[in-house]
Design a protein around this motif. Sequence first.
Motif, short mmCIF file in Angstrom:
data_model
loop_
_atom_site.label_atom_id
_atom_site.label_comp_id
_atom_site.label_asym_id
_atom_site.label_seq_id
_atom_site.Cartn_x
_atom_site.Cartn_y
_atom_site.Cartn_z
N GLY A 16 65.85 35.78 9.17
CA GLY A 16 65.60 34.64 10.08
C GLY A 16 66.80 33.72 9.95
N ALA A 17 67.53 33.56 11.04
CA ALA A 17 68.75 32.72 11.01
C ALA A 17 68.58 31.53 11.93
CB ALA A 17 69.95 33.56 11.46
N GLY A 18 67.40 30.96 11.87
CA GLY A 18 67.12 29.81 12.74
C GLY A 18 67.43 28.50 12.04
N GLY A 21 66.88 29.01 8.29
CA GLY A 21 67.79 30.07 7.83
C GLY A 21 69.22 29.60 7.72
N ASP A 40 68.98 38.35 11.70
CA ASP A 40 68.07 37.90 12.75
C ASP A 40 67.97 39.01 13.79
OD1 ASP A 40 67.12 34.68 13.51
OD2 ASP A 40 66.81 36.30 14.96
N PRO A 46 73.00 35.24 14.08
CA PRO A 46 73.35 35.35 12.64
C PRO A 46 74.85 35.54 12.42
CG PRO A 46 72.20 37.33 13.38
CD PRO A 46 72.16 36.36 14.52
N ASN A 70 72.38 42.15 12.65
CA ASN A 70 71.07 42.48 13.24
C ASN A 70 70.55 43.79 12.66
OD1 ASN A 70 72.87 41.46 16.00
ND2 ASN A 70 71.11 40.28 15.30
N ALA A 85 61.46 34.37 9.27
CA ALA A 85 61.26 35.03 10.57
C ALA A 85 59.92 34.64 11.16
CB ALA A 85 61.32 36.54 10.39
N SER A 126 57.70 31.50 6.35
CA SER A 126 57.07 31.53 7.68
C SER A 126 55.61 31.07 7.65
CB SER A 126 57.13 32.95 8.25
OG SER A 126 58.43 33.46 8.16
#
Length: 321
Positions: A16-18, A21, A40, A46, A70, A85, A126
């Motif tokens: 998870g690269a949000g 992340g 991600d 990412p 990915n 994620a 999460s």
Amino acid sequence: ALDYMQHKRAKIALIGAGQIGGNLALMAVQKGLGDVVLFDVVEGVPQGKALDLYQSTPVDGYSNTLIGTNSYDDVKDADLVIITAGIPRKPGMSRDDLLNTNAKIMTDVATNLKRVAPNAFVIVISNPLDAMVYLFQKVSGFAKNKVMGMAGVLDAARFRTFISMETGVSVADISAFVLGGHGDTMVPLPRYSYVGGVPLPDYPGLTPQKIEEMVVRTRNGGGEIVALLKTGSAFFAPAASAIAMAESVLRDQRRVFPVAVYCDGEYGYKDLHIGLPVILGKNGVEKIIEIKLTAEEKAALDKSAEAVEGLKADLKRLNFI
Ligand code: TXD
């Protein structure tokens, strides 16, 4: 000395690269925790964040490497994984929709990690946290000492911040003790929380009403920030909280943290994850600390456990476990 010289760099995978992340990656590199793999499903995010972060390292002389990907092939043999994620709740989305979507994602992540990094320590972030960490552990089959849910460290940090605002004392000299689930069913223990070594209820000026106000504000901590940001939820403090847990494991610091941990009889609970005080070291959850609780505190913790059992029942009803 030989052991010390052979110290290898940890490989940290961030699934998870949000919002969180990206901050996990930044904080991991700034603390020199290890080399970072930012994963991600979204193409480019990412890779872009990792490259930008990597380009920040020469400025301050950080020595760790970062890659964005990915592909789970790049996550192979990670020592520690932090999972953010998932999708945040959108307006009009039902609890079931959110649970359904995030449970599908968590099942996918757990299945892949079991394949590529079966020996990793895992910190789940999460939401809905207590259900997601339980689901991860069930699907991956990872040992219970290696799977930790991050929520209590954040809730305690929020509580400590409010106490600091109220007393004017540095957060460095404030400790807060919280148990139970993340959010509404959180169980703060003022009698085990301290300001400069003085138990909260005995600190001058902290009336029971003021303490209750801070407890309520902590319980609503996530909602308060969502209401302010309008799009998305908190990310700096959640990231800092998970990184402190990761550091205690990777550097065998043996710190005490509130962690959503698997219970096999502790506090009378079986086969569920709930926020309890644990020691985090090179074996992950080294020990669950069983403290004496008053009947009222135990009742509040039981309520938290019931909420988690409810989420487990939802996961069963939706055929995830
Ligand atoms: O204390 C706590 N535990 C909570 C947790 C504190 C704050 C936020 N809480 C939850 O963390 C939040 O409700 C979310 O469920 C997660 C992550 O929060 P964040 O703010 O980072 O969400 P973002 O910015 O939406 O990032 C989620 C990323 C996004 O880039 C998606 O593309 C990615 O997750 N995503 C996936 N990554 C890997 N694999 C799959 N299948 C996948 N699906 C989406």
